[in-house]
Design a protein around this motif. Structure first.
Motif, short mmCIF file in Angstrom:
data_model
loop_
_atom_site.label_atom_id
_atom_site.label_comp_id
_atom_site.label_asym_id
_atom_site.label_seq_id
_atom_site.Cartn_x
_atom_site.Cartn_y
_atom_site.Cartn_z
N ASP A 169 34.44 33.05 38.16
CA ASP A 169 34.29 33.88 39.36
C ASP A 169 34.38 35.37 39.00
O ASP A 169 35.33 36.06 39.34
CB ASP A 169 35.36 33.51 40.39
CG ASP A 169 35.04 34.08 41.76
OD1 ASP A 169 33.92 34.58 41.93
OD2 ASP A 169 35.90 34.01 42.65
N VAL A 180 44.92 33.75 36.98
CA VAL A 180 44.29 32.60 37.66
C VAL A 180 43.10 32.17 36.81
O VAL A 180 43.00 32.55 35.65
CB VAL A 180 43.89 32.93 39.13
CG1 VAL A 180 45.14 33.12 39.97
CG2 VAL A 180 42.98 34.12 39.22
N GLN A 181 42.23 31.36 37.37
CA GLN A 181 41.09 30.81 36.62
C GLN A 181 41.59 30.19 35.30
O GLN A 181 41.22 30.61 34.20
CB GLN A 181 40.02 31.87 36.36
CG GLN A 181 39.59 32.60 37.64
CD GLN A 181 38.15 33.05 37.61
OE1 GLN A 181 37.26 32.32 37.18
NE2 GLN A 181 37.89 34.25 38.08
N SER A 195 41.35 37.22 39.80
CA SER A 195 40.40 36.84 40.85
C SER A 195 39.29 37.88 40.93
O SER A 195 39.38 38.97 40.37
CB SER A 195 41.12 36.77 42.19
OG SER A 195 41.45 38.08 42.60
N ALA A 229 41.14 29.02 41.38
CA ALA A 229 40.29 30.19 41.62
C ALA A 229 39.04 30.24 40.73
O ALA A 229 38.48 31.30 40.52
CB ALA A 229 41.07 31.49 41.52
N GLU A 261 35.05 29.34 40.50
CA GLU A 261 34.08 29.27 41.59
C GLU A 261 33.48 27.87 41.72
O GLU A 261 32.86 27.54 42.72
CB GLU A 261 32.97 30.30 41.35
CG GLU A 261 32.62 31.05 42.61
CD GLU A 261 31.34 31.83 42.48
OE1 GLU A 261 30.99 32.25 41.35
OE2 GLU A 261 30.66 32.01 43.49
N SER A 284 36.20 32.91 49.74
CA SER A 284 37.58 33.24 49.38
C SER A 284 38.04 34.36 50.28
O SER A 284 37.24 34.95 51.02
CB SER A 284 37.69 33.65 47.91
OG SER A 284 36.81 34.71 47.63
N HIS A 322 40.82 37.85 50.45
CA HIS A 322 41.59 38.76 49.59
C HIS A 322 42.34 39.78 50.42
O HIS A 322 41.98 40.06 51.55
CB HIS A 322 40.63 39.50 48.66
CG HIS A 322 39.78 38.58 47.86
ND1 HIS A 322 40.24 37.96 46.73
CD2 HIS A 322 38.53 38.12 48.06
CE1 HIS A 322 39.29 37.18 46.26
NE2 HIS A 322 38.23 37.25 47.04
N SER A 348 43.58 34.64 47.45
CA SER A 348 43.54 34.42 46.00
C SER A 348 43.41 35.76 45.29
O SER A 348 43.08 36.75 45.90
CB SER A 348 42.38 33.52 45.62
OG SER A 348 41.16 34.05 46.09
#
Lengths: 325, 526
Positions: B225, B275-276, B282, B369, B371, B485, B487, B526
């Protein structure tokens, strides 16, 4: 304002002549009103007595009902208001019946232009310049960026857009009094003989113009037409109807707007206009300043519009005594 | 210049992409060389004339116009070039209006000492629309929403070419693109040589509708993402391009500097984060770095960027795009060793044998997180555009929230008589405890034509207030909003911003008091 005549003064609701108890273009109901023309920011209903040209009285009758008491005055005619004050109505070239008012008292001459323009218009008599001591002028387009192009250039754009889209119609937003009829008459003068379709709000005003000797050619109402009738046609509506639900009965209308404000691109873009037509019934910057130079008044009062620039211009050019009223 | 001015003017008032393409295509067909080439460059990348600045325009106008009249006008009009074009008191010169090429040539030759006189002379040769076009051309600030991709599509349409073929030859060529027009307009015109180390059109993926691919034939990767980019290095200079072919090197100098090789690579630009999969931040963090022409050292330290590489398109002067993905992947794995690992790494292949695992991974994509997932046919060549059967994207399920319609605005074009842009909100606290609605997003698609008609009618019947083109609506209608998502955002009073919101369902069955709370959305951030 040392030499300003004491016999008239600007008020919030219009220009007042205390000696005669007359108002010019008052925005509230008064006993005696002199009305320059039929637009609603100048002509209101509810006055005791109205002094105006014949077409202006007809327009007021159409909008507000018959006036209880009125003096119909022709261009060039003079009326005595009392207190030694005379008023003469002269053509202003703005819309049908529009007038400037020349006020005279004890040798002093004041001209109230009302709204005016200096360009030819097949629907009304041309502006008649008259020398005066005090000029009370409008300034709607009182910025030097406002120079209206020749109307022919704008109508060429309209006709080209029409030819380019035979399946669609071109919907022109134009004021119901004046602008709409001028556009139609100018198109006729160019040999455009197709039926022009109207929003219902335009119908009676167009009939009024024709009754006053302004031929407008074949007209029809959108309400009486089918979707297919309207393809490749010009449709005229009031600006407020341009993005109204009413437009859903039209074949994919291309939105045009005829107004002096269209000179500035963002004005059109913000309204979602696709075809801006810079057509105005007001004097542009060159006409405003040219008229002041031509009439060379000792004083210039500026009523409504964008006054600051014009006052500043007067300061270093023709007419040093200039003020906002 | 008049024809170009007319084109510019019409583009300003045209909203539909197809109409814009048709206008540009007609101009390109009807205009001679080299004018059309310069115009094309001006409309897209913008030409640079160092001697002409916004302040120069002001100074030139000041030689003829009273400064207060100019400043009052500028305040009203809101744009320097437009004000100058309208207010300029023209002195007739007897010279005809300049062509676009003549104007370009004159402006390219201007220096600081000659610019005032030369610009004034050019303005004197033009009408207001022409002056506007000239000044926009001079300052390179067209701002008419014409992307390079749209211009190339128009070029292809004008001459009956395939747009991907145009993309292939376009990059690396310089205005006024004489070779390109020669190729497009004459039967014997040879296609311009393709510079191997220039931008290549991206290969794109189709959405995967059903979990029904033969997994033996496909490699699976995470769908990261970030933003998809292409790195083009010739050993000296490295450029970064976004998916539309726009250069974004200026915003990520540390990436360009760490790529000294002669190669073209495809990858995902990301910012370090947790994340990811614990590897990248993110999309919101990346957004801090986007859309900047220049970037500060602090920005680079706070949001360190790196590229996760997907593909190798060109190595040295060898174009690898016709090779199968497996071979390109093997060469990419070797090539990445030349690059610093803190700036470049490989997008790992997910070793999943069965759909059950993949379905689970896609479910997890939300919490991680990512995609979603990508499927790439192992035998696929790298082909421009979106070709069926080769690459698929399988995005995570969208999030949804029940929101209350608060404001509506009319659309444009065919939608100009419909209230089609909706602002919706959620409760600060349960309404029975005194909670209020705060806007959390705005959406103008996701609904059917029938639903649009219904919503338009609802809004007209339930208008509480009007503010210019905006209607405030009685706060009774619940809309189920889907979004990719959400934010934190300082720009909105609710402190939230949704990504890609759309109207999923009209919930006229649900009372507004039962719509979601702001805290419910905060939990999805996220």
């Amino acid at each position: 304002m040392s030499s300003a005549p004491g016999w008239l003064r600007p008020e919030r609701h219009g220009i007042y002549l205390p000696g005669t108890d007359c108002w010019i273009d008052p925005s509230i109901p008064v006993a005696r009103a002199l009305v320059t023309h039929g637009h609603s920011d100048h002509a209101r209903g509810g006055h005791g007595h109205v002094i105006a040209t014949g077409p202006t009285l007809s327009i007021m009758a159409l909008r507000y009902g018959e006036q209880p008491s009125a003096d119909r005055i022709d261009y060039g005619d003079t009326i005595e208001l009392g207190d030694g004050t005379n008023a003469t109505f002269l053509p202003a070239g703005h819309v049908l019946g529009s007038a400037q008012i020349l006020l005279e008292r004890q040798g002093e001459r004041v001209v109230v232009t009302g709204d005016y323009k200096r360009r030819p218009d097949p629907t009304c008599a041309p502006f008649e310049p008259v020398a005066c001591d005090v000029l009370i002028t409008e300034a709607t387009f009182g910025l030097p960026v406002f120079v209206h192009p020749p109307i022919g250039q704008e109508l060429d754009k309209l006709l080209a857009a029409l030819a380019e889209r035979p399946d669609r119609c071109v919907l022109v937003g134009a004021y119901a009094l004046g602008k709409a009829q001028r556009i139609i008459a100018e198109l006729r003068a160019r040999g455009f003989s197709d039926t022009i379709y109207l929003h219902g709000a335009m119908e009676r005003m167009c009939a009024l113009y024709e009754a006053h000797g302004v031929p407008l050619g074949p007209l029809a109402l959108v309400a009486d037409a089918t979707l297919d009738d309207l393809r490749g046609r010009i449709v005229i509506c009031p600006p407020s109807a341009l993005s109204d639900r009413w437009t859903r009965r039209l074949p994919d209308p291309l939105q045009a707007f005829a107004s002096g404000w269209m000179r500035v691109r963002q004005r059109g873009v913000q309204r979602g206009i696709e075809l801006p037509l810079v057509i105005s019934d007001h004097a542009d910057w060159e006409e405003l300043t040219g008229t002041i130079v031509e009439l060379a008044p000792q004083e210039t009062w500026i009523t409504h519009g964008r006054e600051d620039a014009l006052v500043h211009w007067c300061g270093w050019s023709a007419s040093p005594n200039c003020s906002i009223v | 210049m008049e024809r170009f001015a007319q084109l510019l003017d019409r583009l300003i008032y045209t909203r539909s992409r197809n109409d814009k393409i048709a206008l540009v295509a007609a101009y390109l067909r009807d205009t001679p060389d080299p004018d059309r080439g310069w115009a094309l460059a001006a409309l897209t990348s913008g030409l640079d004339f160092p001697a002409v600045k916004a302040s120069t325009i002001r100074d030139v106008v000041a030689t003829r116009v009273d400064p207060l009249l100019y400043s009052l006008s500028r305040d009203f009009v809101g744009d320097t070039a437009e004000t100058a074009s309208l207010i300029w008191p023209r002195l007739p010169t007897g010279e005809p209006p300049p062509t676009v090429s003549e104007a370009v040539e004159i402006m390219a030759g201007m220096s600081r000492s000659t610019v005032m006189a030369q610009l004034a002379r050019l303005l004197d040769r033009l009408e207001p629309d022409g002056r506007f076009a000239l000044l926009k051309l001079a300052t390179g600030a067209m701002r008419i929403g014409l992307s390079g991709r749209l211009a190339r599509t128009a070029f292809a349409q004008a001459f009956g070419l395939d747009v991907e073929q145009v993309e292939e030859h376009w990059h690396g060529l310089r205005p006024p693109y004489a070779d390109l027009f020669a190729w497009a307009t004459s039967p014997e015109g040879a296609a311009p040589a393709i510079d191997p180390l220039a931008f290549k059109p991206f290969m794109l993926a189709h959405p995967l509708e059903e979990a029904q691919l033969d997994l033996a034939e496909f490699a699976v990767e995470w769908k990261w993402d970030g933003i998809r980019i292409q790195l083009v290095g010739d050993g000296n200079v490295t450029r970064l391009f976004s998916r539309g072919g726009e250069e974004i090197s200026g915003a990520f100098p540390e990436i360009a500097a760490a790529y000294p090789i002669r190669a073209v690579m495809d990858g995902e630009l990301l910012v370090r984060g947790d994340v990811q999969g614990g590897e990248a931040a993110s999309f919101n963090a990346l957004q801090q770095r986007l859309g900047r022409k220049k970037v500060t050292g602090a920005m680079m330290a706070d949001y360190p960027a790196f590229v996760r590489l997907y593909d190798l398109l060109v190595e040295e002067d060898e174009d690898l795009r016709s090779l199968p993905w497996t071979e390109r992947r093997a060469r990419l794995e070797r090539a990445v060793a030349q690059l610093p690992p803190e700036r470049f790494d490989l997008s790992q292949i997910i070793a999943a044998q069965d759909w059950a695992t993949l379905v689970q991974l896609r479910e997890d994509a939300r919490s991680q997180a990512y995609e979603g997932l990508m499927f790439k046919r192992r035998e696929s060549a790298y082909m421009a555009g979106r070709k069926v059967g080769h690459w698929y994207k399988w995005k995570r399920q969208p999030l949804t929230a029940d929101c209350v319609l608060m404001y509506a605005q009319r659309g444009s074009g065919k939608r100009s008589s419909y209230y089609s842009d909706y602002t919706f909100g959620c409760w600060t606290a349960p309404p029975e405890q005194g909670g209020e609605l705060l806007p959390v997003g705005k959406a103008y698609f996701g609904f059917t034509d029938e639903e649009l008609k219904w919503l338009d009618g609802f809004i007209r019947r339930h208008t509480a207030n009007r503010f210019g083109p905006v209607r405030e609506v009685e706060k009774t209608l619940v809309l189920e909003v889907a979004f990719d998502s959400i934010h934190l955002s300082r720009r909105h009073k609710s402190g939230l911003a949704m990504r890609f919101p759309r109207i999923a369902r009209i919930r006229s069955d649900k009372p507004a008091e039962e719509a979601n709370l702001i805290v419910d959305l905060m939990a999805l951030v996220s």
